[in-house]
Design a protein around this motif. Structure first.
Motif, PDB file in Angstrom:
ATOM      1  N   ARG A 165     -21.553  89.717  47.487  1.00 53.80           N
ATOM      2  CA  ARG A 165     -22.771  89.860  47.813  1.00 53.80           C
ATOM      3  C   ARG A 165     -22.596  91.473  48.158  1.00 53.80           C
ATOM      4  O   ARG A 165     -23.579  92.220  47.900  1.00 53.80           O
ATOM      5  CB  ARG A 165     -23.271  88.990  48.950  1.00 53.80           C
ATOM      6  CG  ARG A 165     -23.693  87.551  48.434  1.00 53.80           C
ATOM      7  CD  ARG A 165     -24.675  87.140  49.398  1.00 53.80           C
ATOM      8  NE  ARG A 165     -24.518  87.244  50.790  1.00 53.80           N
ATOM      9  CZ  ARG A 165     -23.474  86.373  51.460  1.00 53.80           C
ATOM     10  NH1 ARG A 165     -22.929  85.426  50.796  1.00 53.80           N
ATOM     11  NH2 ARG A 165     -23.403  86.537  52.813  1.00 53.80           N
ATOM     12  N   THR A 166     -21.553  91.736  49.087  1.00 51.90           N
ATOM     13  CA  THR A 166     -21.577  93.406  49.538  1.00 51.90           C
ATOM     14  C   THR A 166     -21.545  94.043  48.290  1.00 51.90           C
ATOM     15  O   THR A 166     -21.922  95.228  48.142  1.00 51.90           O
ATOM     16  CB  THR A 166     -20.390  93.283  50.280  1.00 51.90           C
ATOM     17  OG1 THR A 166     -20.684  92.565  51.338  1.00 51.90           O
ATOM     18  CG2 THR A 166     -20.132  94.733  50.941  1.00 51.90           C
ATOM     19  N   GLU A 199     -31.947  90.825  55.252  1.00 51.66           N
ATOM     20  CA  GLU A 199     -31.911  89.424  56.042  1.00 51.66           C
ATOM     21  C   GLU A 199     -30.441  88.769  55.839  1.00 51.66           C
ATOM     22  O   GLU A 199     -30.506  87.415  56.595  1.00 51.66           O
ATOM     23  CB  GLU A 199     -33.115  88.596  55.137  1.00 51.66           C
ATOM     24  CG  GLU A 199     -34.322  89.553  55.416  1.00 51.66           C
ATOM     25  CD  GLU A 199     -34.935  89.114  56.805  1.00 51.66           C
ATOM     26  OE1 GLU A 199     -34.350  88.556  57.619  1.00 51.66           O
ATOM     27  OE2 GLU A 199     -35.972  90.053  57.248  1.00 51.66           O
ATOM     28  N   ASP A 200     -29.548  89.350  55.151  1.00 49.93           N
ATOM     29  CA  ASP A 200     -28.303  88.693  54.963  1.00 49.93           C
ATOM     30  C   ASP A 200     -27.428  88.278  56.283  1.00 49.93           C
ATOM     31  O   ASP A 200     -27.651  89.205  57.297  1.00 49.93           O
ATOM     32  CB  ASP A 200     -27.386  89.286  54.213  1.00 49.93           C
ATOM     33  CG  ASP A 200     -26.441  88.473  53.412  1.00 49.93           C
ATOM     34  OD1 ASP A 200     -26.605  88.212  52.178  1.00 49.93           O
ATOM     35  OD2 ASP A 200     -25.214  88.311  53.773  1.00 49.93           O
ATOM     36  N   ASN A 201     -26.544  87.356  56.312  1.00 50.94           N
ATOM     37  CA  ASN A 201     -25.992  87.124  57.575  1.00 50.94           C
ATOM     38  C   ASN A 201     -24.532  87.834  57.414  1.00 50.94           C
ATOM     39  O   ASN A 201     -23.998  87.860  58.479  1.00 50.94           O
ATOM     40  CB  ASN A 201     -25.471  85.746  57.462  1.00 50.94           C
ATOM     41  CG  ASN A 201     -24.939  85.040  56.334  1.00 50.94           C
ATOM     42  OD1 ASN A 201     -24.342  85.600  55.518  1.00 50.94           O
ATOM     43  ND2 ASN A 201     -24.987  83.332  56.013  1.00 50.94           N
ATOM     44  N   TYR A 202     -24.540  88.658  56.580  1.00 44.89           N
ATOM     45  CA  TYR A 202     -23.194  89.345  56.561  1.00 44.89           C
ATOM     46  C   TYR A 202     -23.478  90.944  57.055  1.00 44.89           C
ATOM     47  O   TYR A 202     -24.390  91.228  56.159  1.00 44.89           O
ATOM     48  CB  TYR A 202     -22.378  89.272  55.363  1.00 44.89           C
ATOM     49  CG  TYR A 202     -21.023  89.940  55.146  1.00 44.89           C
ATOM     50  CD1 TYR A 202     -20.062  89.681  56.391  1.00 44.89           C
ATOM     51  CD2 TYR A 202     -20.878  90.897  54.368  1.00 44.89           C
ATOM     52  CE1 TYR A 202     -18.783  90.085  56.478  1.00 44.89           C
ATOM     53  CE2 TYR A 202     -19.419  91.594  54.664  1.00 44.89           C
ATOM     54  CZ  TYR A 202     -18.548  91.165  55.342  1.00 44.89           C
ATOM     55  OH  TYR A 202     -17.124  91.771  55.367  1.00 44.89           O
ATOM     56  N   TRP A 203     -22.694  91.515  57.860  1.00 46.97           N
ATOM     57  CA  TRP A 203     -23.205  92.914  58.426  1.00 46.97           C
ATOM     58  C   TRP A 203     -23.263  93.771  57.286  1.00 46.97           C
ATOM     59  O   TRP A 203     -24.088  94.895  57.318  1.00 46.97           O
ATOM     60  CB  TRP A 203     -22.380  93.314  59.584  1.00 46.97           C
ATOM     61  CG  TRP A 203     -20.819  93.674  59.147  1.00 46.97           C
ATOM     62  CD1 TRP A 203     -19.943  92.694  59.241  1.00 46.97           C
ATOM     63  CD2 TRP A 203     -20.356  94.699  58.850  1.00 46.97           C
ATOM     64  NE1 TRP A 203     -18.832  93.318  58.899  1.00 46.97           N
ATOM     65  CE2 TRP A 203     -19.023  94.663  58.649  1.00 46.97           C
ATOM     66  CE3 TRP A 203     -20.806  96.053  58.500  1.00 46.97           C
ATOM     67  CZ2 TRP A 203     -18.047  95.586  58.075  1.00 46.97           C
ATOM     68  CZ3 TRP A 203     -19.992  97.024  58.118  1.00 46.97           C
ATOM     69  CH2 TRP A 203     -18.641  96.755  57.950  1.00 46.97           C
ATOM     70  N   GLN A 204     -22.189  93.823  56.297  1.00 41.50           N
ATOM     71  CA  GLN A 204     -22.100  94.904  55.392  1.00 41.50           C
ATOM     72  C   GLN A 204     -23.130  94.731  54.271  1.00 41.50           C
ATOM     73  O   GLN A 204     -23.800  95.971  53.800  1.00 41.50           O
ATOM     74  CB  GLN A 204     -20.456  94.861  54.648  1.00 41.50           C
ATOM     75  CG  GLN A 204     -20.293  96.186  54.077  1.00 41.50           C
ATOM     76  CD  GLN A 204     -18.802  96.256  53.929  1.00 41.50           C
ATOM     77  OE1 GLN A 204     -17.976  95.423  53.881  1.00 41.50           O
ATOM     78  NE2 GLN A 204     -18.441  97.695  53.694  1.00 41.50           N
ATOM     79  N   VAL A 205     -23.534  93.690  53.878  1.00 40.42           N
ATOM     80  CA  VAL A 205     -24.702  93.442  53.082  1.00 40.42           C
ATOM     81  C   VAL A 205     -26.100  94.084  53.900  1.00 40.42           C
ATOM     82  O   VAL A 205     -26.585  94.828  53.085  1.00 40.42           O
ATOM     83  CB  VAL A 205     -25.004  91.919  52.889  1.00 40.42           C
ATOM     84  CG1 VAL A 205     -26.180  91.954  51.878  1.00 40.42           C
ATOM     85  CG2 VAL A 205     -23.790  91.530  51.987  1.00 40.42           C
ATOM     86  N   ARG A 206     -25.993  93.780  55.062  1.00 44.83           N
ATOM     87  CA  ARG A 206     -27.232  94.515  55.722  1.00 44.83           C
ATOM     88  C   ARG A 206     -27.389  95.788  55.824  1.00 44.83           C
ATOM     89  O   ARG A 206     -28.497  96.582  55.533  1.00 44.83           O
ATOM     90  CB  ARG A 206     -27.214  93.781  57.182  1.00 44.83           C
ATOM     91  CG  ARG A 206     -27.678  92.346  57.019  1.00 44.83           C
ATOM     92  CD  ARG A 206     -28.280  91.569  58.609  1.00 44.83           C
ATOM     93  NE  ARG A 206     -27.230  92.067  59.735  1.00 44.83           N
ATOM     94  CZ  ARG A 206     -26.114  91.422  60.048  1.00 44.83           C
ATOM     95  NH1 ARG A 206     -25.749  90.457  59.558  1.00 44.83           N
ATOM     96  NH2 ARG A 206     -25.459  91.874  61.129  1.00 44.83           N
ATOM     97  N   LEU A 207     -26.203  96.595  55.998  1.00 42.03           N
ATOM     98  CA  LEU A 207     -25.895  98.042  56.137  1.00 42.03           C
ATOM     99  C   LEU A 207     -26.146  98.693  54.733  1.00 42.03           C
ATOM    100  O   LEU A 207     -27.132  99.638  54.861  1.00 42.03           O
ATOM    101  CB  LEU A 207     -24.300  98.199  56.450  1.00 42.03           C
ATOM    102  CG  LEU A 207     -24.322  99.867  56.545  1.00 42.03           C
ATOM    103  CD1 LEU A 207     -25.004 100.282  57.496  1.00 42.03           C
ATOM    104  CD2 LEU A 207     -22.593  99.979  56.959  1.00 42.03           C
ATOM    105  N   TYR A 208     -25.759  98.125  53.457  1.00 42.43           N
ATOM    106  CA  TYR A 208     -26.037  98.684  52.394  1.00 42.43           C
ATOM    107  C   TYR A 208     -27.477  98.644  51.996  1.00 42.43           C
ATOM    108  O   TYR A 208     -28.134  99.388  51.296  1.00 42.43           O
ATOM    109  CB  TYR A 208     -25.185  98.373  51.286  1.00 42.43           C
ATOM    110  CG  TYR A 208     -23.992  98.690  51.197  1.00 42.43           C
ATOM    111  CD1 TYR A 208     -23.492  99.707  51.534  1.00 42.43           C
ATOM    112  CD2 TYR A 208     -22.934  97.565  51.104  1.00 42.43           C
ATOM    113  CE1 TYR A 208     -22.002 100.010  51.958  1.00 42.43           C
ATOM    114  CE2 TYR A 208     -21.367  98.001  51.013  1.00 42.43           C
ATOM    115  CZ  TYR A 208     -20.848  99.052  51.456  1.00 42.43           C
ATOM    116  OH  TYR A 208     -19.796  99.466  51.451  1.00 42.43           O
TER     117      TYR A 208
END
Length: 392
Positions: free
Chosen positions: A56-57, A80-89
């Motif tokens: 996903r990232t 809205e993703d539960n993983y921080w790096q996905v949210r960051l991008y």
């Protein structure tokens, strides 16, 4: 064909959803190398179907690298993703390609657990926000990360150039603005100076006590910015604190203080400027002379005349020019007292005598005539020249 890295078949695209993790990563890398936007919908779909955080990232990074405003729905999904790096991008994509009403999304992202997401959310508000974001930004100054707090302050500063945003800030209650006032006490000098910028841009006079307090800051840049802010607000309640900076260790702070007192027309602080005539730095002495010329206060004349005997040629030259420009009869007795003072060097007294001849009138004729009998031939010569000017 998009490039030498083009994906040739739909089979590989299907591998994004049915292949092994390694195969999915290889396909995403290949898509990035094509530089094509054709596969953006497939990358967006990965965010819905994929359970692997790394994939996903990589998918949202590809969307960030290749995307445009058509990817906004994907970026919104990513934050809205539960993983921080996905949210960051995802938040970076919204900041980079954002269009339309995104303020609510950025404000929601300001509550993210990861500080970099909050940082970019604040950046997004500065880019796409309006006056309605002002109360929210001020409340966000409670953030415990200085990078985020600094960006929030920058967002406030960016918005404050709009009349509507300044009006919204001024409507905040004293309790609400307490957050930004407390930011001015941060141990981080970058936070303090950004707070100062935002408050100055707000035009809210409730900030004046903050500016006055920052005059005592350890950071010279902050002192100077506080001076400029008080000058911008055109208030006199901080003039005594401003005058105290005339004994600061920094020459630049002293110079800016003199400028501010002149621009504020703070005649009541002239004694501090007079003290500047004794400063070890000749530039401060010259600036003090410049300031006293603006005020033209007779109380300062004796101190200005004393500078005709200054150790610096530049100071002596400026003092003589200043006294010539003042051309005030009140100067005559001051110059005469100086000329009669035997403890002062003869060169300085001769300069004063020559000056008296330039600006004097018939009332000083007898005084100058007496000096033509002085035992010093250079003094007699100066007296004769001066006499010819006042009584040709």
């Amino acid at each position: 064909v998009f490039s030498s890295h083009a994906i040739d078949t739909d089979f590989e695209i299907k591998g994004l959803f049915a292949g092994t993790d390694q195969k999915k990563i290889e396909i995403i890398e290949k898509i990035i190398k094509t530089g094509s936007k054709v596969y953006l919908p497939e990358l967006g779909a990965v965010l819905d179907s994929e359970k692997n955080e790394e994939i996903r990232t990589r998918a949202v990074l590809a969307l960030l690298t290749l995307g445009d405003s058509t990817c906004i729905p994907y970026y919104k999904k990513a934050i809205e993703d539960n993983y921080w790096q996905v949210r960051l991008y995802g938040i970076q994509g919204l900041v980079k390609y954002g269009e339309g009403a995104l303020l609510a999304d950025f404000m929601k992202a300001m509550k993210d657990s990861y500080w970099q997401v909050r940082y970019y959310a604040a950046l997004g508000i500065s880019k796409y926000g309006d006056e309605t974001a002002v109360p929210f930004l001020v409340s966000s100054l409670k953030d415990n990360n200085d990078n985020v707090k600094g960006q929030v302050l920058w967002a406030l500063f960016s918005l404050m150039w709009k009349d509507e945003a300044r009006a919204a800030f001024k409507k905040l209650s004293d309790n609400q603005v307490k957050n930004i006032f407390e930011a001015a006490e941060s141990p981080n000098p970058e936070i303090r100076i950004r707070t100062l910028w935002a408050l100055e841009a707000s035009g809210d006079t409730r900030a004046v006590p903050v500016f006055i307090k920052l005059l005592d800051d350890k950071n010279d840049e902050i002192k100077i910015r506080a001076l400029w802010a008080l000058e911008e607000f055109k208030v006199s309640e901080g003039n005594q604190q401003i005058e105290s900076l005339l004994v600061d260790e920094s020459t630049e702070v002293k110079l800016q203080t003199i400028r501010t007192l002149v621009r504020l027309k703070a005649a009541e602080n002239i004694s501090g400027i007079i003290n500047g005539l004794s400063d070890p730095d000749e530039t401060v002495r010259i600036f003090s002379l410049w300031a006293l010329e603006k005020f033209k206060d007779p109380l300062s004349y004796p101190f200005v005349v004393e500078k005709l005997a200054d150790s610096s040629p530049r100071v002596r030259e400026y003092a003589e020019k200043l006294l010539t420009n003042i051309h005030d009869p009140v100067l005559y007795p001051v110059l005469q007292t100086f000329i009669d003072n035997d403890t002062i060097s003869s060169d300085a007294r001769i300069s004063a005598l020559t000056l008296l001849g330039k600006i004097g009138d018939e009332t000083v004729k007898d005084f100058i005539l007496e000096k033509t009998r002085d035992k010093n031939p250079l003094f007699r010569y100066a007296a004769v020249s001066a006499l010819s000017n006042v009584a040709r």
